[in-house]
Design a protein around this motif. Structure first.
Motif, PDB file in Angstrom:
ATOM      1  N   PRO A   1       0.851  -1.196   0.000  1.00 48.28           N
ATOM      2  CA  PRO A   1       0.000   0.000   0.000  1.00 48.28           C
ATOM      3  C   PRO A   1       0.883   1.241   0.000  1.00 48.28           C
ATOM      4  O   PRO A   1       2.013   1.224   0.520  1.00 48.28           O
ATOM      5  CB  PRO A   1      -0.780  -0.132   1.306  1.00 48.28           C
ATOM      6  N   THR A   2       0.373   2.312  -0.587  1.00 48.80           N
ATOM      7  CA  THR A   2       1.080   3.596  -0.563  1.00 48.80           C
ATOM      8  C   THR A   2       0.100   4.667  -0.095  1.00 48.80           C
ATOM      9  O   THR A   2      -1.019   4.366   0.317  1.00 48.80           O
ATOM     10  CB  THR A   2       1.605   3.967  -1.965  1.00 48.80           C
ATOM     11  N   THR A  53       6.945  -0.925   3.941  1.00 49.40           N
ATOM     12  CA  THR A  53       5.569  -0.430   4.011  1.00 49.40           C
ATOM     13  C   THR A  53       5.531   0.976   4.606  1.00 49.40           C
ATOM     14  O   THR A  53       4.818   1.860   4.104  1.00 49.40           O
ATOM     15  CB  THR A  53       4.709  -1.384   4.847  1.00 49.40           C
ATOM     16  N   LYS A  54       6.280   1.184   5.668  1.00 52.51           N
ATOM     17  CA  LYS A  54       6.316   2.507   6.289  1.00 52.51           C
ATOM     18  C   LYS A  54       6.888   3.547   5.338  1.00 52.51           C
ATOM     19  O   LYS A  54       6.352   4.658   5.212  1.00 52.51           O
ATOM     20  CB  LYS A  54       7.157   2.451   7.559  1.00 52.51           C
ATOM     21  N   ALA A  55       7.957   3.197   4.635  1.00 52.39           N
ATOM     22  CA  ALA A  55       8.598   4.149   3.727  1.00 52.39           C
ATOM     23  C   ALA A  55       7.689   4.514   2.557  1.00 52.39           C
ATOM     24  O   ALA A  55       7.597   5.679   2.154  1.00 52.39           O
ATOM     25  CB  ALA A  55       9.913   3.563   3.204  1.00 52.39           C
ATOM     26  N   LEU A  56       6.989   3.515   2.019  1.00 50.84           N
ATOM     27  CA  LEU A  56       6.157   3.766   0.843  1.00 50.84           C
ATOM     28  C   LEU A  56       4.915   4.595   1.163  1.00 50.84           C
ATOM     29  O   LEU A  56       4.280   5.140   0.254  1.00 50.84           O
ATOM     30  CB  LEU A  56       5.734   2.440   0.209  1.00 50.84           C
ATOM     31  N   ALA A  71       1.448   5.599  -5.314  1.00 52.24           N
ATOM     32  CA  ALA A  71       1.965   4.516  -6.156  1.00 52.24           C
ATOM     33  C   ALA A  71       2.553   5.067  -7.448  1.00 52.24           C
ATOM     34  O   ALA A  71       3.647   4.665  -7.872  1.00 52.24           O
ATOM     35  CB  ALA A  71       0.847   3.514  -6.456  1.00 52.24           C
ATOM     36  N   LEU A  72       1.856   5.993  -8.075  1.00 50.05           N
ATOM     37  CA  LEU A  72       2.384   6.582  -9.312  1.00 50.05           C
ATOM     38  C   LEU A  72       3.642   7.395  -9.038  1.00 50.05           C
ATOM     39  O   LEU A  72       4.575   7.427  -9.862  1.00 50.05           O
ATOM     40  CB  LEU A  72       1.316   7.459  -9.968  1.00 50.05           C
ATOM     41  N   ALA A 101       5.800  -0.835 -10.225  1.00 50.72           N
ATOM     42  CA  ALA A 101       4.677  -0.459 -11.075  1.00 50.72           C
ATOM     43  C   ALA A 101       3.443  -0.236 -10.221  1.00 50.72           C
ATOM     44  O   ALA A 101       3.124  -1.050  -9.348  1.00 50.72           O
ATOM     45  CB  ALA A 101       4.388  -1.541 -12.115  1.00 50.72           C
ATOM     46  N   ALA A 102       2.788   0.877 -10.469  1.00 46.98           N
ATOM     47  CA  ALA A 102       1.514   1.139  -9.804  1.00 46.98           C
ATOM     48  C   ALA A 102       0.479   0.156 -10.324  1.00 46.98           C
ATOM     49  O   ALA A 102       0.473  -0.185 -11.511  1.00 46.98           O
ATOM     50  CB  ALA A 102       1.062   2.572 -10.076  1.00 46.98           C
TER      51      ALA A 102
END
Length: 372
Positions: A250-251, A298-301, A306-307, A321-322
């Motif tokens: 997830p982002t 996960t924390k960093a993203l 996503a894009l 890739a998103a």
């Protein structure tokens, strides 16, 4: 008349320089004549790929037509562009006689029906060798010509071979990929098997089963179990068995597929995402500390969309890739869309230098009966 397939080098069915067959088809498989008896997906997909490369494919349809005609025109077109169609009732002596006439002039016959129907209708090499002993007969079935007539539709095969058990959230029920993975994969495999036997210059029986194809595609999972006793596990985000991090994340907006293998890719990602990279410096360390790595990533993203991550990571050589919907994917890369008569379809995935496929409408039922 000289046969461009059977005389000389049998694989040279045509030429990418533009040499065509008697009907004006061009491409690397021009001159290859293939009969198709089947329905719905696996067989028609296999022969459509051959037609895209210049082969002349004739659908031998029952009086009521391929069942896929009943789904929708667009569905039928997606599997049958550029083919010819004749109607034959293969349960009658007249239908069998016409099939034999066509088989005498064909290089291959590809069938996807139940084993009992294939044998009953005389669609095996054993039955057709007296007519043409150089005919290549390909049977696409669920479990083999000597197997039972058990229902072998795509989703049942995915369930039976372990694919569904590996798909989905580990805390939830098994899932299906959402498209006909078994049928499409079997079609690709059948096209390869057909060409391999045609290349040999000999006739014979080729078998492709949906079960075997899907088990083959679980190659490294099966090897881990057979040789190391490592049972397959379903992981969150569809995580890879060996590489970490390699899964969906997830982002801040949307989900990102991240696939990091070698240490150089990890360093590039960790630097860009501000992750403590020395703590997980090697592939072995990341695999051993999977939960820690996934938590850190996960924390960093969560700091970008996503894009946004896709745009930042791809220039660094990191596979990211998103997650897009199919309409979004087609909008992002419209070059894959071709015009086949009145239909817009996805073009051939095989690109041969010097050959541009001629995409045509799918045939009307029985359209080419007078021409055969």
């Amino acid at each position: 008349m000289r046969d461009p397939v059977r005389d000389g080098d049998p694989v040279r069915c045509g030429s990418v320089s533009g040499v065509g067959d008697a009907r004006g088809r061009t491409g690397p498989l021009a001159g290859l004549r293939v009969l198709e008896v089947g329905h719905i997906l696996a067989g028609p997909y296999a022969t459509m790929l051959l037609a895209d490369l210049g082969a002349e494919v004739t659908k031998v349809e029952p009086p009521g037509g391929d069942l896929s005609r009943q789904v929708s025109d667009a569905y039928f077109a997606s599997l049958n562009r550029g083919k010819r169609s004749v109607r034959l009732d293969l349960t009658t002596p007249a239908g069998q006689a016409r099939l034999h006439d066509m088989a005498r002039d064909a290089h291959a016959l590809l069938v996807n029906l139940k084993p009992s129907a294939i044998r009953r209708l005389g669609l095996t090499y054993e039955a057709l060798a007296p007519v043409n002993d150089r005919l290549v007969c390909v049977a696409v079935t669920g479990y083999g010509l000597d197997g039972a007539d058990e229902p072998a539709f795509d989703y049942a095969i995915q369930a039976a071979t372990g694919v569904a058990a590996l798909t989905g959230d580990p805390e939830g029920p098994p899932q299906l990929p959402g498209y006909s993975a078994a049928d499409n994969s079997a079609g690709l495999t059948a096209a390869l098997g057909l060409l391999a036997q045609v290349h040999s210059g000999r006739g014979g029986q080729v078998e492709v089963t949906l079960r075997d194809v899907m088990l083959s595609q679980l190659n490294y999972r099966a090897s881990a179990w057979l040789n190391e006793g490592t049972a397959p596990q379903r992981r969150a985000g569809g995580a890879h068995s060996y590489y970490v991090p390699a899964q969906l994340f997830p982002t801040a907006d949307g989900h990102l597929a991240l696939f990091i293998t070698h240490d150089t890719f990890w360093r590039a990602f960790a630097t860009e995402a501000d992750v403590d990279q020395p703590a997980f410096a090697t592939m072995a360390e990341r695999s051993a500390r999977r939960e820690e790595v996934v938590a850190a990533v996960t924390k960093a993203l969560s700091a970008d969309t996503a894009l946004g991550w896709e745009a930042r990571l791809r220039p660094l050589g990191v596979a990211a890739a998103a997650v897009r919907t199919l309409p979004e994917a087609l909008a992002a890369d419209p070059s894959v869309i071709v015009q086949a008569g009145r239909f817009r379809l996805i073009g051939s995935p095989i690109r041969v230098a010097g050959h541009t496929p001629s995409y045509a409408d799918p045939p009307r039922l029985g359209e080419h009966e007078e021409a055969t």
